[in-house]
Design a protein around this motif. Structure first.
Motif, PDB file in Angstrom:
ATOM      1  N   ASP A 204       0.853  -1.186   0.000  1.00  0.00           N
ATOM      2  CA  ASP A 204       0.000   0.000   0.000  1.00  0.00           C
ATOM      3  C   ASP A 204       0.891   1.238   0.000  1.00  0.00           C
ATOM      4  OD1 ASP A 204      -1.597   2.227   0.830  1.00  0.00           O
ATOM      5  OD2 ASP A 204      -3.105   0.838   1.560  1.00  0.00           O
ATOM      6  N   THR A 205       0.825   2.024  -1.054  1.00  0.00           N
ATOM      7  CA  THR A 205       1.657   3.227  -1.158  1.00  0.00           C
ATOM      8  C   THR A 205       0.856   4.513  -0.999  1.00  0.00           C
ATOM      9  OG1 THR A 205       1.374   3.278  -3.565  1.00  0.00           O
ATOM     10  CG2 THR A 205       3.273   2.068  -2.702  1.00  0.00           C
ATOM     11  N   THR A 206      -0.439   4.406  -0.711  1.00  0.00           N
ATOM     12  CA  THR A 206      -1.293   5.591  -0.699  1.00  0.00           C
ATOM     13  C   THR A 206      -1.751   6.016   0.685  1.00  0.00           C
ATOM     14  OG1 THR A 206      -3.267   4.235  -1.052  1.00  0.00           O
ATOM     15  CG2 THR A 206      -2.140   5.084  -3.007  1.00  0.00           C
ATOM     16  N   HIS A 207      -1.496   5.204   1.712  1.00  0.00           N
ATOM     17  CA  HIS A 207      -1.965   5.532   3.062  1.00  0.00           C
ATOM     18  C   HIS A 207      -0.761   5.641   4.001  1.00  0.00           C
ATOM     19  CE1 HIS A 207      -5.545   3.724   1.163  1.00  0.00           C
ATOM     20  NE2 HIS A 207      -6.218   4.574   1.903  1.00  0.00           N
ATOM     21  N   ASN A 208      -0.063   6.751   3.904  1.00  0.00           N
ATOM     22  CA  ASN A 208       1.160   6.924   4.674  1.00  0.00           C
ATOM     23  C   ASN A 208       0.953   7.681   5.979  1.00  0.00           C
ATOM     24  OD1 ASN A 208       2.700   5.547   2.753  1.00  0.00           O
ATOM     25  ND2 ASN A 208       3.023   7.387   1.541  1.00  0.00           N
ATOM     26  N   ILE A 209      -0.193   8.324   6.155  1.00  0.00           N
ATOM     27  CA  ILE A 209      -0.523   8.964   7.432  1.00  0.00           C
ATOM     28  C   ILE A 209      -1.338   7.964   8.246  1.00  0.00           C
ATOM     29  CG2 ILE A 209      -1.789  10.832   8.547  1.00  0.00           C
ATOM     30  CD1 ILE A 209      -1.158  12.574   6.169  1.00  0.00           C
ATOM     31  N   ARG A 210      -0.903   7.701   9.461  1.00  0.00           N
ATOM     32  CA  ARG A 210      -1.473   6.580  10.195  1.00  0.00           C
ATOM     33  C   ARG A 210      -1.957   6.976  11.579  1.00  0.00           C
ATOM     34  NH1 ARG A 210       2.761   1.778   8.363  1.00  0.00           N
ATOM     35  NH2 ARG A 210       2.313   2.007   6.142  1.00  0.00           N
ATOM     36  N   ALA A 211      -2.923   6.221  12.056  1.00  0.00           N
ATOM     37  CA  ALA A 211      -3.367   6.284  13.443  1.00  0.00           C
ATOM     38  C   ALA A 211      -3.109   4.911  14.057  1.00  0.00           C
ATOM     39  CB  ALA A 211      -4.857   6.630  13.518  1.00  0.00           C
ATOM     40  N   LEU A 212      -2.782   4.891  15.330  1.00  0.00           N
ATOM     41  CA  LEU A 212      -2.468   3.639  16.019  1.00  0.00           C
ATOM     42  C   LEU A 212      -3.652   3.213  16.879  1.00  0.00           C
ATOM     43  CD1 LEU A 212       1.159   4.472  17.202  1.00  0.00           C
ATOM     44  CD2 LEU A 212       0.490   3.100  15.225  1.00  0.00           C
ATOM     45  N   ALA A 213      -4.043   1.961  16.761  1.00  0.00           N
ATOM     46  CA  ALA A 213      -5.108   1.393  17.585  1.00  0.00           C
ATOM     47  C   ALA A 213      -4.540   0.207  18.346  1.00  0.00           C
ATOM     48  CB  ALA A 213      -6.285   0.952  16.718  1.00  0.00           C
ATOM     49  N   PHE A 214      -4.784   0.148  19.661  1.00  0.00           N
ATOM     50  CA  PHE A 214      -4.158  -0.889  20.479  1.00  0.00           C
ATOM     51  C   PHE A 214      -4.823  -0.931  21.845  1.00  0.00           C
ATOM     52  CE2 PHE A 214      -1.948   3.108  20.853  1.00  0.00           C
ATOM     53  CZ  PHE A 214      -1.822   3.293  22.220  1.00  0.00           C
ATOM     54  N   THR A 215      -4.494  -1.946  22.610  1.00  0.00           N
ATOM     55  CA  THR A 215      -4.788  -1.946  24.043  1.00  0.00           C
ATOM     56  C   THR A 215      -3.465  -1.674  24.757  1.00  0.00           C
ATOM     57  OG1 THR A 215      -4.476  -4.350  24.113  1.00  0.00           O
ATOM     58  CG2 THR A 215      -6.743  -3.530  23.883  1.00  0.00           C
ATOM     59  N   PRO A 216      -3.485  -1.021  25.928  1.00  0.00           N
ATOM     60  CA  PRO A 216      -2.235  -0.582  26.562  1.00  0.00           C
ATOM     61  C   PRO A 216      -1.217  -1.690  26.791  1.00  0.00           C
ATOM     62  CG  PRO A 216      -4.097   0.506  27.593  1.00  0.00           C
ATOM     63  CD  PRO A 216      -4.675  -0.511  26.651  1.00  0.00           C
ATOM     64  N   ASP A 217      -1.670  -2.919  27.012  1.00  0.00           N
ATOM     65  CA  ASP A 217      -0.700  -3.979  27.269  1.00  0.00           C
ATOM     66  C   ASP A 217       0.053  -4.403  26.013  1.00  0.00           C
ATOM     67  OD1 ASP A 217      -2.839  -5.153  26.031  1.00  0.00           O
ATOM     68  OD2 ASP A 217      -3.091  -6.765  27.468  1.00  0.00           O
ATOM     69  N   ALA A 218      -0.296  -3.848  24.866  1.00  0.00           N
ATOM     70  CA  ALA A 218       0.436  -4.160  23.640  1.00  0.00           C
ATOM     71  C   ALA A 218       1.755  -3.396  23.557  1.00  0.00           C
ATOM     72  CB  ALA A 218      -0.421  -3.828  22.418  1.00  0.00           C
ATOM     73  N   LEU A 219       1.885  -2.335  24.349  1.00  0.00           N
ATOM     74  CA  LEU A 219       3.098  -1.522  24.337  1.00  0.00           C
ATOM     75  C   LEU A 219       3.750  -1.574  25.709  1.00  0.00           C
ATOM     76  CD1 LEU A 219       1.738   1.659  22.491  1.00  0.00           C
ATOM     77  CD2 LEU A 219       2.993  -0.245  21.490  1.00  0.00           C
ATOM     78  N   HIS A 220       5.030  -1.846  25.734  1.00  0.00           N
ATOM     79  CA  HIS A 220       5.778  -1.861  26.994  1.00  0.00           C
ATOM     80  C   HIS A 220       6.936  -0.876  26.877  1.00  0.00           C
ATOM     81  CE1 HIS A 220       3.736  -5.479  28.577  1.00  0.00           C
ATOM     82  NE2 HIS A 220       3.635  -5.776  27.300  1.00  0.00           N
ATOM     83  N   PHE A 221       6.946   0.108  27.757  1.00  0.00           N
ATOM     84  CA  PHE A 221       7.981   1.136  27.741  1.00  0.00           C
ATOM     85  C   PHE A 221       8.694   1.120  29.076  1.00  0.00           C
ATOM     86  CE2 PHE A 221       9.288   5.577  28.622  1.00  0.00           C
ATOM     87  CZ  PHE A 221      10.187   5.738  27.582  1.00  0.00           C
ATOM     88  N   ALA A 222       9.998   0.892  29.034  1.00  0.00           N
ATOM     89  CA  ALA A 222      10.793   0.819  30.265  1.00  0.00           C
ATOM     90  C   ALA A 222      11.756   1.993  30.317  1.00  0.00           C
ATOM     91  CB  ALA A 222      11.572  -0.493  30.326  1.00  0.00           C
ATOM     92  N   SER A 223      11.856   2.618  31.474  1.00  0.00           N
ATOM     93  CA  SER A 223      12.800   3.713  31.665  1.00  0.00           C
ATOM     94  C   SER A 223      13.245   3.714  33.120  1.00  0.00           C
ATOM     95  CB  SER A 223      12.169   5.061  31.303  1.00  0.00           C
ATOM     96  OG  SER A 223      11.103   5.366  32.187  1.00  0.00           O
ATOM     97  N   ARG A 224      14.296   4.456  33.390  1.00  0.00           N
ATOM     98  CA  ARG A 224      14.750   4.566  34.771  1.00  0.00           C
ATOM     99  C   ARG A 224      15.366   5.935  34.967  1.00  0.00           C
ATOM    100  NH1 ARG A 224      20.153   4.657  34.959  1.00  0.00           N
ATOM    101  NH2 ARG A 224      21.407   3.478  33.442  1.00  0.00           N
ATOM    102  N   LEU A 225      15.505   6.340  36.224  1.00  0.00           N
ATOM    103  CA  LEU A 225      16.164   7.590  36.554  1.00  0.00           C
ATOM    104  C   LEU A 225      17.665   7.456  36.306  1.00  0.00           C
ATOM    105  CD1 LEU A 225      14.266   8.443  39.848  1.00  0.00           C
ATOM    106  CD2 LEU A 225      13.948   9.472  37.605  1.00  0.00           C
ATOM    107  N   PRO A 226      18.375   8.563  36.122  1.00  0.00           N
ATOM    108  CA  PRO A 226      19.820   8.480  35.841  1.00  0.00           C
ATOM    109  C   PRO A 226      20.578   7.775  36.960  1.00  0.00           C
ATOM    110  CG  PRO A 226      18.985  10.692  35.421  1.00  0.00           C
ATOM    111  CD  PRO A 226      17.887   9.949  36.097  1.00  0.00           C
TER     112      PRO A 226
END
Length: 263
Positions: A204-226
């Motif tokens: 598909d070359t015509t739909h390059n602007i996107r919206a994301l649909a998900f449930t929160p458990d599909a994304l895992h973001f890990a970070s920590r303090l310095p």
């Protein structure tokens, strides 16, 4: 008080800058490593003529994939969020008693989704490969699709390919799409249905602007303090501020100087 107010605004801006970087990183990863996609006719997502169709098409795809119906999210870009806000039907739904929406940073809760916006909404430039076909029969669950033919163009991670009745998101780049090369789709789920040798894969070359649909458990973001080395940091004051909604923690340190402090 004036100095404290200015300092507070500077800290707000510093936190916003960090969060913008996080949003950009997460949205780029999510778009490239998504599983499936749905595309709609028309040039603008969620315009007043089709905002309901766009959302329900996403909802149906998630239903078909067996995802739970609770706590679903859509993240739009600022342009799409603006057109969504202009939809008179949506505005009526938003004013019908959901007084907590703005407090949680949500645009609206409708059509089975909580809608949010991000200036880091992902865009994508599709690969140039054409004439793609399968080399072998494939069964549901397969993740590696061997090409039987291709024009030698590129396939990019994040490309949307159509195979049979479904659209999948490519997981890895293919520098030259020719016979024998492998196109990878999501590693845990794979194809939803079988396919036959010779079937066409279309990018598909015509739909390059996107919206994301998900449930929160599909994304895992890990970070920590310095991390700090004992005895080598000259900060005279360090405090940690945690955002209650997201759980993100920010560390603010004060370093003394001649007639000034740096934060």
């Amino acid at each position: 008080l004036g100095m404290e107010l200015a300092l507070r605004k500077q800290i707000y801006q510093a936190q916003r800058t960090l969060v913008n970087n996080m949003e950009s990183y997460i949205s780029d990863k999510a778009a490239k490593q998504a599983y499936m996609a749905v595309t709609q006719a028309g040039s603008e997502l969620f315009d007043p003529n089709n905002s309901g169709e766009d959302a329900t098409a996403m909802y149906k795809l998630m239903d078909d994939n067996g995802q739970r119906s609770l706590d679903r999210r859509i993240v739009l870009g600022t342009r799409e969020a603006r057109t969504l806000k202009l939809d008179p039907v949506i505005r009526q739904a938003n004013s019908s008693g959901q007084t907590d929406v703005l407090r949680r940073g949500m645009l609206i809760d409708v059509d089975g989704f909580e809608f949010y916006q991000s200036a880091a909404r992902p865009t994508h430039t599709a690969g140039t490969a054409t004439g793609l076909t399968l080399a072998n029969n494939q069964v549901a669950g397969d993740t590696d699709l061997e090409l039987g033919a291709g024009n030698g163009g590129t396939i990019k991670a994040g490309d949307i390919i159509t195979l049979g009745n479904y659209k999948y998101v490519v997981q890895e780049d293919v520098a030259s799409a020719v016979a024998g090369e492998i196109v990878k789709v999501e590693q845990y789920e794979g194809l939803k249905e079988s396919a036959t040798a010779g079937d066409a894969l279309t990018i598909d070359t015509t739909h390059n602007i996107r919206a994301l649909a998900f449930t929160p458990d599909a994304l895992h973001f890990a970070s920590r303090l310095p991390a700090r080395v004992n005895g080598r940091d000259k900060a005279i004051s360090v405090i940690t501020v945690q955002d209650e909604m997201t759980g993100l923690a920010f560390e603010i340190a004060e370093y003394p100087g001649i007639l000034q402090s740096t934060f």
